[in-house]
Scaffold this motif. Structure first.
Motif, short mmCIF file in Angstrom:
data_model
loop_
_atom_site.label_atom_id
_atom_site.label_comp_id
_atom_site.label_asym_id
_atom_site.label_seq_id
_atom_site.Cartn_x
_atom_site.Cartn_y
_atom_site.Cartn_z
N GLY A 1 0.91 -1.16 0.00
CA GLY A 1 0.04 -0.08 0.05
C GLY A 1 0.91 1.23 0.02
O GLY A 1 0.55 2.24 -0.38
N ALA A 2 1.74 1.16 0.84
CA ALA A 2 2.74 2.47 0.88
C ALA A 2 3.51 2.74 -0.60
O ALA A 2 3.38 4.03 -0.90
CB ALA A 2 3.84 2.29 1.61
N SER B 1 2.05 1.92 -3.13
CA SER B 1 1.10 2.33 -3.98
C SER B 1 0.87 3.84 -3.86
O SER B 1 0.38 4.65 -5.12
CB SER B 1 -0.19 1.57 -3.65
N LEU B 2 0.91 4.49 -2.94
CA LEU B 2 0.78 5.88 -2.62
C LEU B 2 1.72 6.66 -3.22
O LEU B 2 1.48 7.77 -3.70
CB LEU B 2 0.50 6.29 -1.17
N PHE C 1 -7.13 3.19 -1.51
CA PHE C 1 -6.73 3.60 -0.21
C PHE C 1 -7.25 2.22 0.61
O PHE C 1 -6.79 2.05 1.61
CB PHE C 1 -7.63 4.60 0.50
N VAL D 1 -4.15 0.43 0.77
CA VAL D 1 -3.16 1.08 1.75
C VAL D 1 -3.75 0.54 3.22
O VAL D 1 -2.86 0.33 3.96
CB VAL D 1 -3.40 2.52 1.66
N GLU D 2 -4.80 0.56 3.32
CA GLU D 2 -5.40 0.26 4.66
C GLU D 2 -5.17 -1.03 5.01
O GLU D 2 -4.81 -1.55 6.22
CB GLU D 2 -6.78 0.33 5.10
N ASP E 1 -2.69 -3.11 3.77
CA ASP E 1 -1.33 -3.29 3.84
C ASP E 1 -0.66 -2.60 4.71
O ASP E 1 0.55 -3.12 5.61
CB ASP E 1 -0.60 -3.05 2.33
N THR E 2 -0.78 -1.34 5.29
CA THR E 2 0.09 -0.59 6.14
C THR E 2 -0.88 -0.11 7.12
O THR E 2 -0.22 0.47 8.23
CB THR E 2 0.82 0.38 5.33
N MET F 1 -3.97 3.00 8.21
CA MET F 1 -4.09 4.49 7.99
C MET F 1 -4.32 5.07 9.57
O MET F 1 -4.71 4.54 10.29
CB MET F 1 -5.37 4.59 6.90
N THR G 1 -0.47 7.31 5.75
CA THR G 1 -0.16 5.93 6.01
C THR G 1 0.63 5.95 7.64
O THR G 1 1.23 6.98 7.83
CB THR G 1 1.34 5.45 5.26
#
Length: 201
Positions: free
Chosen positions: A81-82, A84-85, A142, A145-146, A148-149, A151, A200
């Motif tokens: 996720g990080a 990805s951002l 997102f 992201v939530e 994988d890492t 929020m 993140t």
């Protein structure tokens, strides 16, 4: 002889490219379907068949602008996720660079803004605005992201997507409608990267 799907797709691509070139050169309002057809080497009837009208061409260009974000959202399953951002920030920065380096895009974006306003006032099938569609793509990003890492509180994928899409819309509108003094790149890109970095854990 019946045209193949590949031939139809190529004709559609040529028409859309001609429309984009003319919209950038002359401005959306000052371009006719006849001019688009002539530049694409097709009849006006072909333009109508593929896109219905000039607004249909603008909608197709708007949809094409979303494609990098759709691809990113589709690629997220195996990715971090990080990361990805970071990639999202890179995509936005690339788009902002293109806009800054080609001031003709201001006219095209102003046309898209007017289209979004018109669509937001109607309740028609397929009439969602650019921001509504891009927001749904950002929710998917997102969510990864939530997953994988995580929020930071109080952010959720839905809240983060709404905030980021609203911020991008504000920056683009300020640049497109402004009289100067605001550079969407690098200033807007830096702002977006700063926001994304805060989302993140």
């Amino acid at each position: 002889m019946r045209r193949t799907k590949e031939q139809a797709a190529e004709t559609s691509r040529q028409i859309l490219q001609a429309a984009e070139d003319l919209f950038l050169e002359k401005g959306y309002e000052d371009v006719t379907l006849e001019e688009i057809a002539a530049l694409a080497g097709v009849t006006r009837g072909a333009v109508h068949w593929h896109f219905k009208n000039k607004q249909g061409l603008l909608l197709a260009l708007r949809d094409a602008a979303q494609e990098p974000f759709r691809i990113l959202a589709d690629e997220l399953a195996p990715n971090n996720g990080a990361a990805s951002l970071k990639k999202l920030g890179d995509i936005i920065a690339d788009i902002f660079d293109q806009m800054e380096n080609d001031p003709r895009q201001q006219g095209l974006i102003r046309g898209m803004i007017r289209l979004d306003i018109a669509l937001s006032e109607k309740d028609e099938p397929g009439g969602s605005t650019f921001r509504e569609e891009i927001n749904s793509i950002f929710v998917r990003i997102f969510q990864a992201v939530e997953r994988d890492t995580g929020m930071p509180s109080p952010w959720t994928p839905q809240k983060a997507a709404s905030m980021v899409s609203a911020t991008i819309s504000g920056l683009v509108i300020e640049w497109a409608l402004g009289k100067g003094g605001f550079n969407i790149s690098p200033d807007g890109s830096l702002y977006i990267r700063t926001i994304l970095a805060s989302l993140t854990k």
